[in-house]
Design a protein around this motif. Structure first.
Motif, PDB file in Angstrom:
ATOM      1  N   CYS B  40       1.988   0.213  -5.167  1.00 29.71           N
ATOM      2  CA  CYS B  40       2.774   0.336  -3.941  1.00 29.71           C
ATOM      3  C   CYS B  40       1.891   0.416  -2.700  1.00 29.71           C
ATOM      4  O   CYS B  40       2.255  -0.070  -1.627  1.00 29.71           O
ATOM      5  N   MET B  41       0.745   1.059  -2.833  1.00 31.95           N
ATOM      6  CA  MET B  41      -0.157   1.159  -1.686  1.00 31.95           C
ATOM      7  C   MET B  41      -0.701  -0.216  -1.328  1.00 31.95           C
ATOM      8  O   MET B  41      -0.929  -0.518  -0.157  1.00 31.95           O
ATOM      9  N   HIS B  43       0.968  -2.931  -1.688  1.00 35.44           N
ATOM     10  CA  HIS B  43       2.095  -3.506  -0.961  1.00 35.44           C
ATOM     11  C   HIS B  43       2.050  -3.061   0.502  1.00 35.44           C
ATOM     12  O   HIS B  43       2.260  -3.865   1.415  1.00 35.44           O
ATOM     13  N   ALA B  44       1.736  -1.791   0.725  1.00 35.68           N
ATOM     14  CA  ALA B  44       1.673  -1.276   2.095  1.00 35.68           C
ATOM     15  C   ALA B  44       0.602  -1.997   2.901  1.00 35.68           C
ATOM     16  O   ALA B  44       0.835  -2.378   4.056  1.00 35.68           O
ATOM     17  N   LEU B  48       0.943  -4.358   6.206  1.00 39.01           N
ATOM     18  CA  LEU B  48       0.237  -4.053   7.450  1.00 39.01           C
ATOM     19  C   LEU B  48      -0.334  -5.320   8.056  1.00 39.01           C
ATOM     20  O   LEU B  48      -0.151  -5.604   9.245  1.00 39.01           O
ATOM     21  N   MET B 100      -7.626   2.030   1.504  1.00 39.28           N
ATOM     22  CA  MET B 100      -6.523   2.158   2.463  1.00 39.28           C
ATOM     23  C   MET B 100      -6.855   3.072   3.625  1.00 39.28           C
ATOM     24  O   MET B 100      -6.563   2.755   4.786  1.00 39.28           O
ATOM     25  N   ASP B 101      -7.472   4.209   3.360  1.00 41.68           N
ATOM     26  CA  ASP B 101      -7.723   5.166   4.444  1.00 41.68           C
ATOM     27  C   ASP B 101      -8.703   4.598   5.474  1.00 41.68           C
ATOM     28  O   ASP B 101      -8.552   4.838   6.675  1.00 41.68           O
ATOM     29  N   MET B 104      -6.751   2.050   7.586  1.00 49.09           N
ATOM     30  CA  MET B 104      -5.899   2.757   8.539  1.00 49.09           C
ATOM     31  C   MET B 104      -6.721   3.290   9.705  1.00 49.09           C
ATOM     32  O   MET B 104      -6.359   3.130  10.870  1.00 49.09           O
ATOM     33  N   ALA B 105      -7.818   3.978   9.358  1.00 50.38           N
ATOM     34  CA  ALA B 105      -8.662   4.566  10.398  1.00 50.38           C
ATOM     35  C   ALA B 105      -9.157   3.489  11.356  1.00 50.38           C
ATOM     36  O   ALA B 105      -9.166   3.678  12.576  1.00 50.38           O
ATOM     37  N   HIS B 107      -7.772   0.649  12.045  1.00 50.58           N
ATOM     38  CA  HIS B 107      -6.682   0.163  12.888  1.00 50.58           C
ATOM     39  C   HIS B 107      -6.396   1.154  14.003  1.00 50.58           C
ATOM     40  O   HIS B 107      -6.210   0.770  15.164  1.00 50.58           O
ATOM     41  N   ILE B 108      -6.361   2.437  13.701  1.00 46.63           N
ATOM     42  CA  ILE B 108      -6.030   3.450  14.706  1.00 46.63           C
ATOM     43  C   ILE B 108      -7.111   3.544  15.766  1.00 46.63           C
ATOM     44  O   ILE B 108      -6.816   3.659  16.956  1.00 46.63           O
ATOM     45  N   ASN B 109      -8.377   3.485  15.353  1.00 54.46           N
ATOM     46  CA  ASN B 109      -9.421   3.610  16.374  1.00 54.46           C
ATOM     47  C   ASN B 109      -9.735   2.293  17.060  1.00 54.46           C
ATOM     48  O   ASN B 109     -10.649   2.197  17.865  1.00 54.46           O
ATOM     49  N   GLY B 110      -8.942   1.267  16.744  1.00 54.93           N
ATOM     50  CA  GLY B 110      -9.010   0.032  17.513  1.00 54.93           C
ATOM     51  C   GLY B 110     -10.109  -0.917  17.081  1.00 54.93           C
ATOM     52  O   GLY B 110     -10.357  -1.917  17.768  1.00 54.93           O
TER      53      GLY B 110
END
Lengths: 458, 124
Positions: B40-41, B43-44, B48, B100-101, B104-105, B107-110
């Motif tokens: 599932c992750m 898939h996430a 994204l 994944m982490d 994500m990181a 993406h968030i920090n650009g």
């Protein structure tokens, strides 16, 4: 007052009569209060025959330190007065009990409170008075330091004071014993807690819910208390216009504080993911906004941003981009979670919900479902990670003062949600009853209306 | 003795095979996601990229030959030995981004978008 029972001597350590007679003044506390009595009776007649008897000074082994907080005083007292051991203490107590009257009891309870205060403040004076008493004793007179005689009324007051002193000593002893037993209980509880925590990690998905979740709840409430302190520091720091360097320290502390919560949740999720993801640790209003076991970063940003003005063009762009990327990440995680739910639902439903499935199939499907539940922990962890990254990015975009205001706003917002929860929980219930009564009456009216005129055609 | 050496050689060969395949597949496309079809992750992370307008090349390890070897190689690359699944693992421009982490990181920090643009996976 002079009655001394030989029969009380079962607890007697075999002291001769004369020594027993000195008991009134031979105890640490009694001696101490004796000094106070001298001060209280300043100007009153001299000492009685009892004090004559105490002129017999023997060197005696120091008394058991029942009240170790008074070491100096009672050691001096024991040297000068010749204190006794616990056997004679109890002896004296029983003697005093036999002389009690209702009147003196009242008086002693009144006095004991005052005496406690005086005890606390009279330390230096006592040493001086001990010397004067010693002098007096050597002289062997029946008068106080001023050379006046003591009358029966004064004697009675003396004995009442002694009773009060004795009572307060007993109370203190009982309190200390209670403290000791509580301390032992506390260490035992801490050991149990350690054991439970260790067990919780091993039991994993099928963990003892009560144990681990309550541990997390306790840690969370402690985390909240720390958060309150941080919030106050932030507020103060902003009000007094602290220099940036100092403000930075506080802001970093806040950031670390939020990191800690992620850690706590990650640990708890290993053993009881349902507790975390359903937000049972949060208040009802917070739970209403719950997103994957916590706040939704883009939503929080949307609420906070207008209150951060003034912002530069660059900062606005940065925050807008942050909101965009948060939303995209949230959407992705949410879709992953949806697929997880589809998969789990399929496992639970199995082949036949209607026909009673055989046990083998049923258990097989359940085992499959439990295996899939392990993935839930991953989603909570990624969601917490997302929350953390968002907070760190906010910190990067904003100046220190803006970041301080930002964290203050976030804390305040969440504490208002919590306040909302308690207000809601304590709302008056009669309102609900009135509302339901109103609903009923309107229904009745609606029923009546057709009868009145609308359907006259029938 | 010879048998043990042969077994050890067998393991090494498999490991090298896995790593080789991973590296080859990772450099074939701008964005490569190593995944498992039921995860599932994974898939996430696919959603994204799709949400950003990027179409990644997906390698489903449970459908690939030598999938296990590749999974082990990926685990070694990430430095994780725990029981948790190693996928999803993302490569951009042939370089390892992470699990994944990390994605994500980034993406968030650009830093994710510039990386994608540099690899030619995103045009704006």
């Amino acid at each position: 007052m002079k009655a001394r029972d030989q029969g009380e001597g079962d607890r007697n350590t075999g002291l001769p009569n004369q020594l027993m007679a000195t008991n009134f003044f031979d105890q640490e506390g009694a001696a101490y209060f004796g000094e106070l009595e001298e001060a209280l009776m300043h100007g009153v007649a001299g000492i009685t025959s009892e004090q004559e008897e105490t002129s017999f000074c023997t060197s005696r082994p120091p008394t058991l330190e029942i009240f170790p907080s008074w070491p100096i005083r009672f050691q001096q007292a024991s040297k000068t007065e010749g204190s006794t051991d616990s056997g004679s203490v109890q002896n004296t107590i029983s003697q005093m009990n036999s002389e009690e009257s209702p009147g003196s009891r009242k008086a002693s309870s009144e006095l004991s409170g005052k005496q406690k205060e005086e005890v606390a403040s009279d330390a230096p004076q006592t040493n001086q008075k001990l010397k004067t008493q010693e002098k007096r004793r050597l002289v062997g007179s029946t008068s106080d330091k001023d050379g006046k005689e003591l009358d029966p009324k004064t004697l009675k007051r003396l004995s009442q004071n002694r009773e009060a002193a004795k009572k307060s000593r007993l109370r203190k002893k009982a309190y200390i014993q209670q403290l000791e037993s509580s301390r032992i209980k506390l260490t035992q509880l801490e050991q149990d807690l350690q054991r439970a925590r260790a067990q919780g990690l091993f039991l994993g998905g099928c963990g003892t819910d009560g144990n681990v979740s309550s541990v997390f709840d306790m840690e969370y409430s402690r985390w909240l208390d720390e958060g309150c302190k941080n919030t106050m520091e932030l507020r103060q720091g902003l009000e007094v216009h602290l220099p940036d360097a100092d403000l930075r320290v506080i802001v970093d502390k806040c950031l670390t504080h939020y990191d800690e919560l992620s850690q706590l949740k990650a640990t708890a999720a290993k053993s009881d993911v349902f507790h975390i993801i359903t937000g049972m640790w949060a208040t009802p209003a917070e739970r209403c906004f719950l997103w994957m076991g916590g706040f939704k970063p883009s939503e929080l940003l949307r609420v906070i941003m207008p209150q951060l003005d003034p912002l530069t063009e660059q900062q606005l762009v940065g925050l807008y981009n942050l909101q965009q990327s948060s939303q995209q990440a949230e959407e992705a995680l949410y879709q992953g979670l949806e697929q997880f739910q589809h998969s789990l639902a399929n496992s639970v439903a199995g082949d036949s919900l209607i026909e009673s499935a055989n046990v083998g199939n049923y258990m097989g499907h359940m085992a499959l479902a439990i295996g899939k539940l392990a993935n839930l922990e991953g989603f909570v962890r990624q969601a917490d990670n997302l929350r953390q990254q968002s907070l760190h990015q906010m910190h990067r975009i904003l100046t220190i003062r803006q970041a301080a205001r930002c964290f203050l706003a976030i804390d305040e917002y969440h504490s208002r949600l919590r306040a909302l929860s308690s207000l809601w929980a304590s709302r008056p219930r009669e309102n609900l009853m009135n509302e339901s009564a109103v609903a009923v009456t309107t229904e009745l009216q609606i029923v009546q209306q057709p009868v009145d005129g609308h359907f006259s055609g029938f | 003795m010879q048998y043990q050496a042969a077994v050890a050689w067998g393991y090494m060969a498999a490991a090298m095979e896995g790593l080789n395949r991973v590296e080859r597949l990772a450099s074939e496309s701008a964005v490569v996601v190593f995944s498992v079809s039921t995860c599932c992750m994974c898939h996430a992370v696919k959603r994204l990229f799709c949400g950003m307008g990027v179409s990644p090349a997906v390698v489903e390890l449970d459908h690939e030959p030598h999938g296990d070897d590749m999974a082990r190689a990926l685990a070694r690359l990430l430095g994780c030995h725990g029981p948790s699944a190693v996928v999803p693992v993302v490569f951009i421009g042939g370089k390892l981004v992470g699990a994944m982490d990390r994605v994500m990181a980034a993406h968030i920090n650009g830093s994710l978008v510039p990386l994608l643009k540099q690899a030619g996976a995103l045009w704006l």
